[in-house]
Write a protein that holds these residues in place. Structure first.
Motif, PDB file in Angstrom:
ATOM      1  N   UNK A  39      10.441  15.499  -4.926  1.00  0.00           N
ATOM      2  CA  UNK A  39      11.390  15.038  -3.901  1.00  0.00           C
ATOM      3  C   UNK A  39      10.762  14.964  -2.513  1.00  0.00           C
ATOM      4  N   UNK A  40       9.465  14.695  -2.462  1.00  0.00           N
ATOM      5  CA  UNK A  40       8.812  14.548  -1.163  1.00  0.00           C
ATOM      6  C   UNK A  40       8.958  13.120  -0.649  1.00  0.00           C
ATOM      7  N   UNK A  41       9.029  12.164  -1.573  1.00  0.00           N
ATOM      8  CA  UNK A  41       9.166  10.764  -1.172  1.00  0.00           C
ATOM      9  C   UNK A  41      10.592  10.506  -0.702  1.00  0.00           C
ATOM     10  N   UNK A  82       1.923   9.311  -5.900  1.00  0.00           N
ATOM     11  CA  UNK A  82       3.299   8.915  -5.604  1.00  0.00           C
ATOM     12  C   UNK A  82       4.263   9.421  -6.667  1.00  0.00           C
ATOM     13  N   UNK A  83       3.834   9.456  -7.927  1.00  0.00           N
ATOM     14  CA  UNK A  83       4.683   9.997  -8.979  1.00  0.00           C
ATOM     15  C   UNK A  83       4.961  11.476  -8.746  1.00  0.00           C
ATOM     16  N   UNK A 113      14.437   2.163  -2.652  1.00  0.00           N
ATOM     17  CA  UNK A 113      14.211   1.371  -3.854  1.00  0.00           C
ATOM     18  C   UNK A 113      12.726   1.234  -4.137  1.00  0.00           C
ATOM     19  N   UNK A 114      12.396   1.113  -5.420  1.00  0.00           N
ATOM     20  CA  UNK A 114      11.003   0.877  -5.805  1.00  0.00           C
ATOM     21  C   UNK A 114      10.716  -0.616  -5.937  1.00  0.00           C
ATOM     22  N   UNK A 127       0.823  -1.208   0.000  1.00  0.00           N
ATOM     23  CA  UNK A 127       0.000   0.000   0.000  1.00  0.00           C
ATOM     24  C   UNK A 127       0.854   1.255   0.000  1.00  0.00           C
ATOM     25  N   UNK A 128       2.005   1.196   0.658  1.00  0.00           N
ATOM     26  CA  UNK A 128       2.914   2.347   0.677  1.00  0.00           C
ATOM     27  C   UNK A 128       3.626   2.551  -0.654  1.00  0.00           C
ATOM     28  N   UNK A 129       3.916   1.446  -1.358  1.00  0.00           N
ATOM     29  CA  UNK A 129       4.768   1.521  -2.541  1.00  0.00           C
ATOM     30  C   UNK A 129       4.030   1.419  -3.864  1.00  0.00           C
TER      31      UNK A 129
END
Length: 214
Positions: free
Chosen positions: A183-185, A176-177, A189-190, A168-170
């Motif tokens: 640069x908030x994330x 998320x994009x 690694x993805x 759910x986080x990833x």
């Protein structure tokens, strides 16, 4: 004209065909639950036929989730019960990895169903699903305990929380994009499977160390 299934084998085949169609529709448009008419069309049955097997599309998706859970537990038990084949953590994680790659709908449908169980599934139906799942979980823990004495239902539930929570986080999304662009994330690694395996190793190794100390 559609021929009505009458014997148990034909009914089970038709039920599975409906679930297969709904799952494929979900994979093609994961942002929404397909309606019953779309599912019926994809399965090659009448809309009313779907309701002979499932009282609502919510219960249909819960059945998809239940089928995934059955497959996952059965794969782990089959590996644990292989004669003269000791099972290490890497073997456990290999089963996890193969299952997630083989069933890409598992994580999004599981996430969906957690909300459905609380809000849109009749209470008795939700309880029956949970009861069946916990029975399967106890059987799985028994099979794994020969290889991992530290295995408990609580540890398995914590592992499942990692499966779902990390996804759910990833999971990709427009938000998320945008967070990445600005640069908030946090830098990480993805690779979901890589991060999941690292987290599971920490959890299980910690449980193993605790059991050795006690």
């Amino acid at each position: 004209m559609q021929i009505r299934a009458t014997n148990p084998e034909d009914k089970e085949l038709r039920r599975e065909a409906i679930l297969d169609a709904a799952e494929q529709l979900w994979l093609s448009q994961p942002e929404r639950m397909s309606n019953v008419a779309d599912i019926a069309s994809a399965a090659g049955v009448a809309k009313g036929t779907v309701y002979l097997y499932f009282r609502s599309k919510e219960e249909l998706f819960l059945a998809i989730h239940g089928r995934h859970v059955d497959t996952f537990f059965n794969r782990l038990k089959a590996r644990a019960n292989q004669p003269n084949q000791p099972m290490a953590l890497d073997d456990l994680f290999a089963v996890n990895r193969a299952f997630l790659l083989n069933f890409p709908a598992f994580l999004p449908v599981a996430s969906l169903c957690h909300g459905l169980l609380e809000r849109q599934i009749p209470l008795e139906t939700a309880f029956a699903f949970k009861e069946q799942t916990y029975r399967q979980l106890e059987d799985l823990v028994l099979a794994l305990s020969c290889h991992f004495p530290q295995a408990t239902p609580a540890l398995m539930m914590q592992s499942y929380a990692l499966f779902l929570g990390l996804w759910q986080l990833m999971r990709p999304s427009p938000l998320k994009e945008l967070m990445k662009e600005r640069a908030l994330a946090p830098a990480c690694t993805d690779d979901y499977l890589q991060m999941l395996e690292a987290a599971l190793k920490s959890l299980w190794n910690g449980a193993l160390m605790t059991s050795e100390v006690t």
